[in-house]
Design a protein around this motif. Structure first.
Motif, PDB file in Angstrom:
ATOM      1  N   LEU A  11       3.750   1.435   4.350  1.00 31.04           N
ATOM      2  CA  LEU A  11       2.514   2.232   4.267  1.00 31.04           C
ATOM      3  C   LEU A  11       1.318   1.297   4.107  1.00 31.04           C
ATOM      4  CD1 LEU A  11       3.617   5.210   1.951  1.00 31.04           C
ATOM      5  CD2 LEU A  11       3.705   5.044   4.439  1.00 31.04           C
ATOM      6  N   ALA A  14       0.500  -0.268   7.378  1.00 22.97           N
ATOM      7  CA  ALA A  14      -0.156   0.683   8.282  1.00 22.97           C
ATOM      8  C   ALA A  14      -1.655   0.784   7.967  1.00 22.97           C
ATOM      9  CB  ALA A  14       0.505   2.051   8.180  1.00 22.97           C
ATOM     10  N   ILE A  15      -2.004   0.790   6.683  1.00 23.73           N
ATOM     11  CA  ILE A  15      -3.424   0.864   6.305  1.00 23.73           C
ATOM     12  C   ILE A  15      -4.141  -0.432   6.692  1.00 23.73           C
ATOM     13  CG2 ILE A  15      -5.027   1.002   4.357  1.00 23.73           C
ATOM     14  CD1 ILE A  15      -3.017   2.889   3.027  1.00 23.73           C
ATOM     15  N   ARG A  17      -3.406  -2.345   9.105  1.00 22.76           N
ATOM     16  CA  ARG A  17      -3.523  -2.314  10.562  1.00 22.76           C
ATOM     17  C   ARG A  17      -4.588  -1.316  11.030  1.00 22.76           C
ATOM     18  NH1 ARG A  17       1.933  -1.074  11.522  1.00 22.76           N
ATOM     19  NH2 ARG A  17       1.193   1.041  11.801  1.00 22.76           N
ATOM     20  N   GLU A  18      -4.550  -0.097  10.463  1.00 25.88           N
ATOM     21  CA  GLU A  18      -5.418   0.988  10.931  1.00 25.88           C
ATOM     22  C   GLU A  18      -6.852   0.880  10.430  1.00 25.88           C
ATOM     23  OE1 GLU A  18      -4.633   3.823  12.820  1.00 25.88           O
ATOM     24  OE2 GLU A  18      -2.702   2.884  13.275  1.00 25.88           O
ATOM     25  N   VAL A  19      -7.004   0.495   9.164  1.00 27.58           N
ATOM     26  CA  VAL A  19      -8.332   0.525   8.562  1.00 27.58           C
ATOM     27  C   VAL A  19      -8.933  -0.871   8.424  1.00 27.58           C
ATOM     28  CG1 VAL A  19      -9.668   1.559   6.677  1.00 27.58           C
ATOM     29  CG2 VAL A  19      -7.482   2.563   7.315  1.00 27.58           C
ATOM     30  N   LEU A  21      -8.407  -3.094   5.945  1.00 30.06           N
ATOM     31  CA  LEU A  21      -8.622  -3.616   4.590  1.00 30.06           C
ATOM     32  C   LEU A  21      -7.621  -4.737   4.356  1.00 30.06           C
ATOM     33  CD1 LEU A  21      -8.846  -0.247   2.627  1.00 30.06           C
ATOM     34  CD2 LEU A  21     -10.736  -1.616   3.498  1.00 30.06           C
ATOM     35  N   GLU A  25      -5.674  -4.796  -1.090  1.00 28.77           N
ATOM     36  CA  GLU A  25      -6.396  -3.554  -1.345  1.00 28.77           C
ATOM     37  C   GLU A  25      -5.644  -2.355  -0.755  1.00 28.77           C
ATOM     38  OE1 GLU A  25     -10.496  -3.405  -0.058  1.00 28.77           O
ATOM     39  OE2 GLU A  25     -10.932  -1.889  -1.569  1.00 28.77           O
TER      40      GLU A  25
ATOM     41  N   LEU B  17     -16.102   1.804  -0.317  1.00 32.25           N
ATOM     42  CA  LEU B  17     -15.500   2.247   0.949  1.00 32.25           C
ATOM     43  C   LEU B  17     -16.270   3.435   1.527  1.00 32.25           C
ATOM     44  CD1 LEU B  17     -11.712   2.217  -0.007  1.00 32.25           C
ATOM     45  CD2 LEU B  17     -12.947   0.468   1.283  1.00 32.25           C
ATOM     46  N   ASP B  21     -13.447   5.994   6.010  1.00 29.52           N
ATOM     47  CA  ASP B  21     -12.325   5.070   5.837  1.00 29.52           C
ATOM     48  C   ASP B  21     -11.319   5.618   4.825  1.00 29.52           C
ATOM     49  OD1 ASP B  21     -13.052   3.248   7.724  1.00 29.52           O
ATOM     50  OD2 ASP B  21     -14.116   1.924   6.327  1.00 29.52           O
ATOM     51  N   ARG B  24      -9.293   8.053   6.578  1.00 29.57           N
ATOM     52  CA  ARG B  24      -8.294   7.405   7.439  1.00 29.57           C
ATOM     53  C   ARG B  24      -7.127   6.859   6.623  1.00 29.57           C
ATOM     54  NH1 ARG B  24     -11.164   3.221  11.136  1.00 29.57           N
ATOM     55  NH2 ARG B  24      -9.099   2.906  12.033  1.00 29.57           N
ATOM     56  N   ILE B  25      -7.427   6.358   5.427  1.00 26.18           N
ATOM     57  CA  ILE B  25      -6.377   5.814   4.562  1.00 26.18           C
ATOM     58  C   ILE B  25      -5.384   6.910   4.185  1.00 26.18           C
ATOM     59  CG2 ILE B  25      -5.948   4.900   2.229  1.00 26.18           C
ATOM     60  CD1 ILE B  25      -8.771   3.432   2.651  1.00 26.18           C
ATOM     61  N   THR B  28      -3.500   8.123   7.226  1.00 20.71           N
ATOM     62  CA  THR B  28      -2.517   7.122   7.669  1.00 20.71           C
ATOM     63  C   THR B  28      -1.226   7.231   6.851  1.00 20.71           C
ATOM     64  OG1 THR B  28      -4.265   5.608   8.361  1.00 20.71           O
ATOM     65  CG2 THR B  28      -2.103   4.640   7.974  1.00 20.71           C
ATOM     66  N   ILE B  29      -1.376   7.410   5.542  1.00 22.39           N
ATOM     67  CA  ILE B  29      -0.196   7.509   4.680  1.00 22.39           C
ATOM     68  C   ILE B  29       0.691   8.686   5.108  1.00 22.39           C
ATOM     69  CG2 ILE B  29       0.577   8.022   2.314  1.00 22.39           C
ATOM     70  CD1 ILE B  29      -1.794   6.344   1.312  1.00 22.39           C
ATOM     71  N   GLU B  32       2.231   8.208   8.633  1.00 21.34           N
ATOM     72  CA  GLU B  32       3.356   7.261   8.629  1.00 21.34           C
ATOM     73  C   GLU B  32       4.633   7.951   8.149  1.00 21.34           C
ATOM     74  OE1 GLU B  32       3.895   3.772   9.389  1.00 21.34           O
ATOM     75  OE2 GLU B  32       2.150   4.328  10.585  1.00 21.34           O
ATOM     76  N   LEU B  45       9.760   6.103  -1.830  1.00 23.02           N
ATOM     77  CA  LEU B  45       8.627   5.640  -2.628  1.00 23.02           C
ATOM     78  C   LEU B  45       9.068   5.667  -4.085  1.00 23.02           C
ATOM     79  CD1 LEU B  45       5.964   7.719  -0.692  1.00 23.02           C
ATOM     80  CD2 LEU B  45       6.473   5.286  -0.421  1.00 23.02           C
TER      81      LEU B  45
END
Lengths: 103, 92
Positions: A11, A14-15, A17-19, A21, A25, B17, B21, B24-25, B28-29, B32, B45
């Motif tokens: 996860l 993925a962040i 890559r996508e965002v 950061l 972070e 931020l 963004d 998107r974070i 994205t979680i 995925e 997790l």
């Protein structure tokens, strides 16, 4: 097909890559998201994530269970459990992919 | 709590931020996790819980109104098992 296990590291990646950061972070944000959800649930609130699903807390009453090994009766104390209900979007997404994999 | 409230809380805690963004974070979680389940994988997790796909076999169902038999095809369903730490937090 061999099933993999996805973890926090995936996860985070993925962040990253996508965002865009930093990995550090990104990892912290994954942790914060999970922690915020956990906090709300611990307060007894339900958490609804649209197009994914909802988490809700359910109260279980006290009941008499049985130790399966010894056959002995044991009190099961009242407790709270977490229930996840997948949204239709998530269910459909999983089934469409599963259909594609079927021979 | 809804997804937009989660995004807002996260945005307040991370003023450096952009809101888009943070959106998107969060997306994205969950994307995925969805993609993993769609691929037949599990998502573990630690401390929170595990999502895994479960296969349900085909069966003959019945239309409850007409009593008519209908074939229900095989399908996959997502399952969630609460992690130990979260279970303890719920009962803490």
């Amino acid at each position: 097909m061999v099933a993999k296990t996805i973890t926090r590291a995936d996860l985070t990646e993925a962040i990253y890559r996508e965002v865009g950061l930093s990995r550090n972070e990104s990892a912290q944000l994954v942790e914060t998201v999970l922690d915020q959800i956990s906090r709300a649930l611990a307060k007894g609130q339900s958490v609804k994530i649209s197009s994914f699903g909802s988490f809700s807390v359910r109260d279980k009453a006290q009941r008499v269970g049985r130790n399966l090994k010894t056959g002995e009766a044991v009190q099961i104390l009242p407790r709270r459990v977490l229930v996840f209900r997948a949204s239709h979007v998530l269910k459909d997404r999983i089934n469409k992919a599963a259909d594609g994999r079927q021979p | 709590m809804t997804k937009s409230q989660l995004i807002q809380t996260l945005a307040n805690a991370n003023p450096h931020l952009y809101l888009r963004d943070v959106e998107r974070i969060v997306n994205t979680i969950f994307d995925e996790i969805t993609e993993a389940l769609a691929a037949g994988d599990r998502v573990e997790l630690r401390g929170f819980g595990t999502f895994s796909p479960r296969q349900r076999g085909a069966r003959t169902g019945r239309n409850p109104r007409t009593g008519e038999a209908v074939a229900v095809p095989e399908k996959a369903l997502p399952f969630f098992r609460t992690g130990k730490e979260l279970r303890d937090r719920l009962n803490g």
